[in-house]
Design an enzyme around this catalytic site. Structure first.
Site, PDB file in Angstrom:
ATOM      1  N   SER A  29       0.835  -1.214   0.000  1.00 15.31           N
ATOM      2  CA  SER A  29       0.000   0.000   0.000  1.00 15.31           C
ATOM      3  C   SER A  29       0.865   1.257   0.000  1.00 15.31           C
ATOM      4  O   SER A  29       0.620   2.216  -0.746  1.00 15.31           O
ATOM      5  CB  SER A  29      -0.895   0.018   1.243  1.00 15.31           C
ATOM      6  OG  SER A  29      -1.821  -1.029   1.196  1.00 15.31           O
ATOM      7  N   ARG A  33       1.594   4.321  -2.992  1.00 12.65           N
ATOM      8  CA  ARG A  33       1.355   5.735  -2.649  1.00 12.65           C
ATOM      9  C   ARG A  33       2.634   6.566  -2.793  1.00 12.65           C
ATOM     10  O   ARG A  33       2.582   7.735  -3.195  1.00 12.65           O
ATOM     11  CB  ARG A  33       0.801   5.822  -1.230  1.00 12.65           C
ATOM     12  CG  ARG A  33      -0.671   5.367  -1.160  1.00 12.65           C
ATOM     13  CD  ARG A  33      -1.054   4.978   0.254  1.00 12.65           C
ATOM     14  NE  ARG A  33      -2.468   4.694   0.435  1.00 12.65           N
ATOM     15  CZ  ARG A  33      -3.065   3.525   0.126  1.00 12.65           C
ATOM     16  NH1 ARG A  33      -2.365   2.553  -0.443  1.00 12.65           N
ATOM     17  NH2 ARG A  33      -4.355   3.356   0.343  1.00 12.65           N
ATOM     18  N   GLY A 101      -5.850  -3.723  -7.900  1.00 16.27           N
ATOM     19  CA  GLY A 101      -6.992  -2.848  -7.618  1.00 16.27           C
ATOM     20  C   GLY A 101      -6.544  -1.536  -7.008  1.00 16.27           C
ATOM     21  O   GLY A 101      -7.067  -0.467  -7.335  1.00 16.27           O
ATOM     22  N   ARG A 129     -13.340  -6.825 -11.473  1.00 16.86           N
ATOM     23  CA  ARG A 129     -13.617  -6.159 -10.192  1.00 16.86           C
ATOM     24  C   ARG A 129     -14.375  -4.848 -10.391  1.00 16.86           C
ATOM     25  O   ARG A 129     -14.200  -4.168 -11.409  1.00 16.86           O
ATOM     26  CB  ARG A 129     -12.290  -5.921  -9.443  1.00 16.86           C
ATOM     27  CG  ARG A 129     -11.616  -7.240  -9.101  1.00 16.86           C
ATOM     28  CD  ARG A 129     -10.308  -7.067  -8.386  1.00 16.86           C
ATOM     29  NE  ARG A 129     -10.477  -6.492  -7.060  1.00 16.86           N
ATOM     30  CZ  ARG A 129      -9.470  -6.160  -6.257  1.00 16.86           C
ATOM     31  NH1 ARG A 129      -8.221  -6.351  -6.673  1.00 16.86           N
ATOM     32  NH2 ARG A 129      -9.696  -5.654  -5.083  1.00 16.86           N
ATOM     33  N   ASP A 326      -7.032  -8.069   4.271  1.00 19.66           N
ATOM     34  CA  ASP A 326      -6.256  -8.939   3.383  1.00 19.66           C
ATOM     35  C   ASP A 326      -5.752 -10.207   4.080  1.00 19.66           C
ATOM     36  O   ASP A 326      -5.136 -11.064   3.437  1.00 19.66           O
ATOM     37  CB  ASP A 326      -5.058  -8.171   2.803  1.00 19.66           C
ATOM     38  CG  ASP A 326      -5.516  -7.088   1.839  1.00 19.66           C
ATOM     39  OD1 ASP A 326      -6.617  -7.215   1.276  1.00 19.66           O
ATOM     40  OD2 ASP A 326      -4.776  -6.104   1.660  1.00 19.66           O
TER      41      ASP A 326
HETATM   42  C1  S3P Z   1      -5.613  -1.288  -0.052  1.00 20.98           C
HETATM   43  C2  S3P Z   1      -6.857  -1.301   0.484  1.00 20.98           C
HETATM   44  C3  S3P Z   1      -7.648  -2.524   0.654  1.00 20.98           C
HETATM   45  C4  S3P Z   1      -6.807  -3.777   0.513  1.00 20.98           C
HETATM   46  C5  S3P Z   1      -5.855  -3.694  -0.637  1.00 20.98           C
HETATM   47  C6  S3P Z   1      -4.914  -2.521  -0.464  1.00 20.98           C
HETATM   48  C7  S3P Z   1      -4.913   0.002  -0.193  1.00 20.98           C
HETATM   49  O1  S3P Z   1      -8.666  -2.541  -0.321  1.00 20.98           O
HETATM   50  O2  S3P Z   1      -7.634  -4.911   0.372  1.00 20.98           O
HETATM   51  O3  S3P Z   1      -5.086  -4.879  -0.742  1.00 20.98           O
HETATM   52  O4  S3P Z   1      -3.692   0.028  -0.411  1.00 20.98           O
HETATM   53  O5  S3P Z   1      -5.588   1.046  -0.091  1.00 20.98           O
HETATM   54  P1  S3P Z   1     -10.054  -1.733  -0.077  1.00 20.98           P
HETATM   55  O6  S3P Z   1      -9.686  -0.348   0.149  1.00 20.98           O
HETATM   56  O7  S3P Z   1     -10.843  -1.880  -1.331  1.00 20.98           O
HETATM   57  O8  S3P Z   1     -10.694  -2.420   1.089  1.00 20.98           O
END
Ligand code: S3P
Length: 449
Positions: A29, A33, A101, A129, A326
């Site tokens: 994550s 970012r 995603g 998705r 996760d």
């Molecule tokens: C993430 C948020 C989560 C997580 C994903 C990483 C992120 O998803 O499941 O692996 O980095 O913001 P959601 O925000 O859709 O719950």
């Protein structure tokens, strides 16, 4: 990068105890970012400890396509020469976010308030998705989205030439949606407000503040409001990415269920919006010592000393779900080897991850002789105790790295080996998994090796 080539089956089996030190990769994550905010700052951002998994490499390639200069200097060490808020160029090609995603949703947010158009695609998992959860709030800024039925990729976003700021109460507990709105708000005039009823991972807020964006927080009747002042100049930063608690979960859980194990996992993020798994494991009776707590790169971290433990089933409160979203796949593996029942409620978001994770775990656990119950929003695992899982199944991973690693962990403690149909998605988040687990003493093999 779309497509995963030839499937790579893998088998894990019982062996001796796991011993040694497991240096897990940088947080996924935070890595996404750091690249995106680095690209939106004016000047040079340095990143150390970046996860070099395919998901993050795809985001790096996307930032180049939007005009940032992104250089790989050495292992985990990257430099981003950003173009500033509002400085993204229109990409000449389709942006391929592969399996990610987080990548696609955050980048859509970052470009949606600029007078440019971009088309996004991904692999077979990502293209199933839902994107409506992001394009709905982006439409409030003035952006338009043209995708496939059900709001799926491939999708073209026509950014808003004259964006307006937005006040948006999140309908789902999603850090990706929260972050997409905040990134879009960067290039809108005035104040953009995101309200969340349930806390989700706060890396975007921490990092935006670190890059100099004006952010404040208020408690409202609808939840916690995050108020961002638009059109700041972001100042380039040096970002030290802590190790990923979601990746650490695999060696940690493996050590808990393989008899005699004793491992150290250093420098793992203990961000309270991410540590629900660790709270749950301790409630189950896990012997985990959180040593040397400290701050690294603006995040709390600790070294985790983990020993094989006798575990019992627990009820995971729904309010904890977002902080371990996760980790439910690997928790359900640990639950299978605990005494008694583990109940996970309030987990329907698992159905729209890289795969339908409730279904994928339920089917794979059943194939290994574990009794499970599920409904739309719940997964219940009936534990058999540390020596009670028959194993012997072949589990489908559905292009989902966390499903793949979870079943390989199961095979290390089950009576008979466990096979997964395809380990290739592991490279999206944890390319060193196979070698790291082997170094601890785990028996994980590919056929014909
Ligand atoms: C993430 C948020 C989560 C997580 C994903 C990483 C992120 O998803 O499941 O692996 O980095 O913001 P959601 O925000 O859709 O719950």
């Amino acid at each position: 990068m779309s497509g995963h080539g030839t499937p790579i089956p893998m088998t894990s089996r019982r062996g001796g105890p796991l011993k040694g030190t497991a240096e897990v990769p940088g947080d996924k994550s935070i890595s996404h970012r750091a690249l995106i905010l680095g690209a939106m700052a004016v000047g040079e951002t340095k990143i150390t400890g970046l996860l070099e998994g395919q998901d993050v490499l795809d985001t790096a390639a996307a930032m180049r396509a939007f005009g940032a200069d992104v250089q790989h200097l050495g292992p985990g060490e990257w430099q981003v020469h950003g173009v500033g808020v509002g400085g993204f160029a229109e990409p000449a090609q389709v942006i391929d976010c592969g399996n990610s995603g987080t990548g696609v949703r955050l980048i859509m947010g970052a470009m949606a308030t600029l007078p440019i158009t971009a088309t996004f695609t991904g692999d077979a998992s990502l293209n199933k998705r839902p994107m409506g959860r992001v394009t709905d709030p982006l439409a409030l800024f003035g952006a338009r989205a043209y995708g496939r039925q059900g709001g799926r990729l491939p999708m073209t976003i026509v950014g808003a030439a004259d964006p307006v700021p937005v006040r948006y109460a999140l309908p789902v507990a999603s850090a990706q949606v929260k972050s997409a709105v905040l990134l879009a708000g960067l290039n809108a005039p005035g104040e953009t407000v995101v309200i969340e009823r349930e806390a989700t991972r706060d890396h975007s807020e921490r990092m935006l503040a670190g890059f100099g964006a004006g952010l404040r927080f208020e408690d409202t009747d609808e939840g916690r409001a995050i108020i961002l002042t638009g059109q700041p100049e972001l100042t380039p930063q040096t970002v030290a990415v802590p190790r990923d608690p979601s990746s650490a979960a695999f060696p940690v859980c493996a050590a808990l269920i393989v008899e005699g194990s004793d491992i150290l996992v250093p420098g793992v993020s203990q961000n309270p919006t991410r540590n629900g798994l660790y709270t749950t494991l301790v409630e189950m009776g896990a012997d985990i010592a959180f040593q040397n707590p400290r701050e690294e790169g603006g995040e709390p971290v600790a070294d985790l000393a983990v020993k094989f433990s006798s575990l019992k089933g627990v009820e995971v409160p729904p309010a904890r779900a977002a902080s371990m979203i996760d980790e439910f796949p690997v928790l359900s593996v640990v639950a299978a080897l605990a005494q008694g029942t583990t109940t996970m409620r309030g987990v329907k978001e698992l159905r729209v991850k890289e795969s339908d994770r409730i279904d994928a775990m339920a089917r794979g656990l059943e194939a290994c002789g574990v009794r499970v119950e599920e409904d739309e929003d719940t997964l219940i695992v009936h534990g058999t105790g540390p020596d009670g899982v028959p194993g012997g199944g072949t589990c489908a991973t559905h292009l989902d790295h966390r499903i793949a690693m979870s079943f390989l962990v199961l095979g290390l403690a089950a009576q008979k080996p466990v096979t997964i149909d395809d380990a290739s998605p592991i490279a999206t988040s944890f390319p060193a998994f196979e070698g790291l687990m082997a170094a601890l003493g785990a028996s994980i093999t590919r056929p014909n090796r």
